[in-house]
Design a protein around this motif. Structure first.
Motif, PDB file in Angstrom:
ATOM      1  N   GLU A  41      -4.231  -5.753   9.493  1.00  0.00           N
ATOM      2  CA  GLU A  41      -5.809  -4.617   9.889  1.00  0.00           C
ATOM      3  C   GLU A  41      -4.619  -4.097  10.219  1.00  0.00           C
ATOM      4  O   GLU A  41      -4.482  -2.285  10.234  1.00  0.00           O
ATOM      5  N   GLU A  42      -2.787  -3.896  10.638  1.00  0.00           N
ATOM      6  CA  GLU A  42      -2.145  -2.986  11.374  1.00  0.00           C
ATOM      7  C   GLU A  42      -0.804  -2.770  10.280  1.00  0.00           C
ATOM      8  O   GLU A  42      -0.441  -1.980  10.418  1.00  0.00           O
ATOM      9  N   VAL A  43      -1.519  -3.035   8.886  1.00  0.00           N
ATOM     10  CA  VAL A  43      -0.966  -2.960   8.060  1.00  0.00           C
ATOM     11  C   VAL A  43      -2.171  -0.872   7.390  1.00  0.00           C
ATOM     12  O   VAL A  43      -2.707  -1.349   6.888  1.00  0.00           O
ATOM     13  N   LYS A  44       0.084  -0.520   6.819  1.00  0.00           N
ATOM     14  CA  LYS A  44      -0.674   0.473   6.314  1.00  0.00           C
ATOM     15  C   LYS A  44      -0.462   0.889   5.204  1.00  0.00           C
ATOM     16  O   LYS A  44       1.119   0.581   4.986  1.00  0.00           O
ATOM     17  N   TRP A  45      -0.740   1.688   3.785  1.00  0.00           N
ATOM     18  CA  TRP A  45      -0.122   2.002   3.139  1.00  0.00           C
ATOM     19  C   TRP A  45       0.080   3.132   2.874  1.00  0.00           C
ATOM     20  O   TRP A  45      -0.146   4.462   3.404  1.00  0.00           O
ATOM     21  N   CYS A  46       1.108   3.894   1.772  1.00  0.00           N
ATOM     22  CA  CYS A  46       1.835   5.481   1.251  1.00  0.00           C
ATOM     23  C   CYS A  46       1.710   5.299   0.050  1.00  0.00           C
ATOM     24  O   CYS A  46       2.317   4.204  -0.918  1.00  0.00           O
ATOM     25  N   ILE A  47       1.478   6.438  -0.138  1.00  0.00           N
ATOM     26  CA  ILE A  47       1.885   6.813  -1.399  1.00  0.00           C
ATOM     27  C   ILE A  47       3.314   6.842  -1.708  1.00  0.00           C
ATOM     28  O   ILE A  47       3.652   7.306  -1.418  1.00  0.00           O
ATOM     29  N   SER A  48       3.547   6.608  -3.447  1.00  0.00           N
ATOM     30  CA  SER A  48       4.404   6.222  -3.469  1.00  0.00           C
ATOM     31  C   SER A  48       5.176   7.551  -4.570  1.00  0.00           C
ATOM     32  O   SER A  48       4.394   8.252  -5.252  1.00  0.00           O
ATOM     33  N   TYR A  49       6.938   7.726  -4.371  1.00  0.00           N
ATOM     34  CA  TYR A  49       7.647   8.403  -3.749  1.00  0.00           C
ATOM     35  C   TYR A  49       9.187   8.871  -4.895  1.00  0.00           C
ATOM     36  O   TYR A  49       9.247   7.186  -4.803  1.00  0.00           O
ATOM     37  N   ILE A  84       0.943   3.001  -4.474  1.00  0.00           N
ATOM     38  CA  ILE A  84       0.703   2.764  -3.620  1.00  0.00           C
ATOM     39  C   ILE A  84       1.475   1.579  -2.911  1.00  0.00           C
ATOM     40  O   ILE A  84       2.165   0.965  -3.688  1.00  0.00           O
ATOM     41  N   GLN A  85       2.504   1.569  -1.745  1.00  0.00           N
ATOM     42  CA  GLN A  85       3.143   0.689  -1.352  1.00  0.00           C
ATOM     43  C   GLN A  85       2.642   0.591   0.211  1.00  0.00           C
ATOM     44  O   GLN A  85       2.518   1.726   1.023  1.00  0.00           O
ATOM     45  N   LYS A  86       3.549  -0.784   0.842  1.00  0.00           N
ATOM     46  CA  LYS A  86       3.645  -0.459   2.416  1.00  0.00           C
ATOM     47  C   LYS A  86       3.756   0.205   2.665  1.00  0.00           C
ATOM     48  O   LYS A  86       5.369   0.594   1.919  1.00  0.00           O
ATOM     49  N   CYS A  87       3.851   1.109   3.650  1.00  0.00           N
ATOM     50  CA  CYS A  87       4.497   1.700   4.573  1.00  0.00           C
ATOM     51  C   CYS A  87       5.633   1.291   5.589  1.00  0.00           C
ATOM     52  O   CYS A  87       5.904  -0.012   5.603  1.00  0.00           O
ATOM     53  N   PRO A  88       7.107   2.065   5.450  1.00  0.00           N
ATOM     54  CA  PRO A  88       8.190   1.278   6.390  1.00  0.00           C
ATOM     55  C   PRO A  88       8.428   1.004   7.664  1.00  0.00           C
ATOM     56  O   PRO A  88       9.222   0.492   8.265  1.00  0.00           O
ATOM     57  N   ASP A  89       7.094   1.286   8.465  1.00  0.00           N
ATOM     58  CA  ASP A  89       7.295   0.585   9.876  1.00  0.00           C
ATOM     59  C   ASP A  89       7.035  -0.256   9.992  1.00  0.00           C
ATOM     60  O   ASP A  89       6.774  -1.376   8.984  1.00  0.00           O
ATOM     61  N   GLU A  90       7.040  -1.034  11.389  1.00  0.00           N
ATOM     62  CA  GLU A  90       7.380  -2.375  11.058  1.00  0.00           C
ATOM     63  C   GLU A  90       6.307  -3.205  10.576  1.00  0.00           C
ATOM     64  O   GLU A  90       6.365  -4.732   9.879  1.00  0.00           O
ATOM     65  N   ASN A  91       5.178  -2.983  11.472  1.00  0.00           N
ATOM     66  CA  ASN A  91       4.231  -4.065  11.348  1.00  0.00           C
ATOM     67  C   ASN A  91       3.291  -3.963  10.220  1.00  0.00           C
ATOM     68  O   ASN A  91       3.577  -5.023   9.688  1.00  0.00           O
ATOM     69  N   SER A  92       3.839  -3.376   9.099  1.00  0.00           N
ATOM     70  CA  SER A  92       3.094  -3.135   7.870  1.00  0.00           C
ATOM     71  C   SER A  92       4.196  -3.320   7.049  1.00  0.00           C
ATOM     72  O   SER A  92       3.909  -4.164   5.555  1.00  0.00           O
TER      73      SER A  92
END
Length: 286
Positions: free
Chosen positions: A209-217, A181-189
């Motif tokens: 708490e506003e940081v979102k995590w995304c699966i890596s591709y 996983i990695q930090k999602c590309p949105d500004e807050n993350s």
């Protein structure tokens, strides 16, 4: 979604200018009103998909789908999607999930589109049929659960063929079995909360708490089987042992279905919304 606003605003302004240049001054106020109506119509058309997807998202958030829109909910969504397009006419309504599921309705052609969940680019072993040169090759998916996808393609004459990818084609690979996983590309993350709020623990915790995590591709490209080269995006790629590629990879096809009056797939004569025989003896849509 903000880019939608820049689609219709310049266009309507251009229309207003054209009308003003060719119209007597006494009609300028009237033409301005027409321009506003054009803007409203274009805005309504371009925002319709957003409203439909927002409605579906809200409907899903209320746990209305038994399986959270995964594959078992396909038919339920198709009925709802057909009702939405009938009530709010537009080109299409669809949804896609991270597991690869894709379901959609096309209004004009009255057909549905579906892709099974799963990762494309799965490994395939191809062997000669054993009858010598010219013998039919046998393809088997390395993972048994992918065999059904490998066997789901046909050629233009209806003959079953393996769903194999060819050199130059690409697929999206989920890294480390979708565990990376990695930090999602949105500004807050993407914010560095420790650096921004180093002296304020409460602010730092609120930021984290506003940081979102995304699966890596990552994108993978199918290369030639041996000592060959292909051109991708004007760049030549030569196959070597360091490329770590697999010469045989399979894909999961998209399927298009004729639908009945409820929006569900059918091939039963007389039930198709727009029936007609083709070379596969299925209905078709023009």
């Amino acid at each position: 979604m903000k880019s939608k606003g820049f689609i219709f605003t310049p266009l309507s302004t251009f229309l207003l200018i054209c009308v003003a240049l060719k119209t007597p001054p006494t009609l300028a106020e009237f033409n301005f009103e027409i321009g506003n109506r054009v803007t409203e119509k274009l805005a309504s058309y371009t925002t319709a998909p957003i409203r439909l997807l927002s409605l579906l998202s809200t409907y899903r958030s209320k746990k209305a789908f038994s399986h959270d829109l995964r594959a078992p909910d396909r038919d339920e969504f198709l009925v709802l999607g057909d009702a939405l397009l009938t009530t709010y006419p537009h080109d299409l309504v669809y949804y896609g999930l991270e597991d690869g599921t894709f379901v959609g309705h096309q209004m004009d052609s009255r057909m549905s589109v579906y892709r099974e969940p799963g990762e494309g680019g799965y490994e395939v072993v191809v062997e000669n049929g054993g009858g010598g040169a010219g013998s039919e090759e046998l393809a088997s998916a390395v993972s048994p659960e992918m065999q059904k996808h490998l066997e789901s393609c046909v050629d233009n004459h209806g003959k079953m063929i393996p769903c194999l990818m060819h050199p130059g084609q690409s697929y999206i690979e989920c890294i480390d079995g979708c565990k990376a996983i990695q930090k999602c590309p949105d500004e807050n993350s993407q914010r560095d909360c420790r650096q921004l709020f180093d002296d304020n623990e409460d602010e730092r915790n609120s930021c984290e708490e506003e940081v979102k995590w995304c699966i890596s591709y990552r994108e993978q490209i199918i290369l030639p089987e041996s000592d060959g080269a292909i051109t991708v995006n004007n760049a030549k790629i030569v196959n070597t042992s360091e490329n770590n590629y697999h010469s045989q990879r399979g894909y999961i096809p998209w399927t298009q279905h004729c639908i009945d009056s409820s929006g569900l797939p059918t091939q039963t004569p007389g039930q198709n919304s727009v029936p007609g025989p083709d070379n596969l003896h299925n209905c078709y849509h023009s």
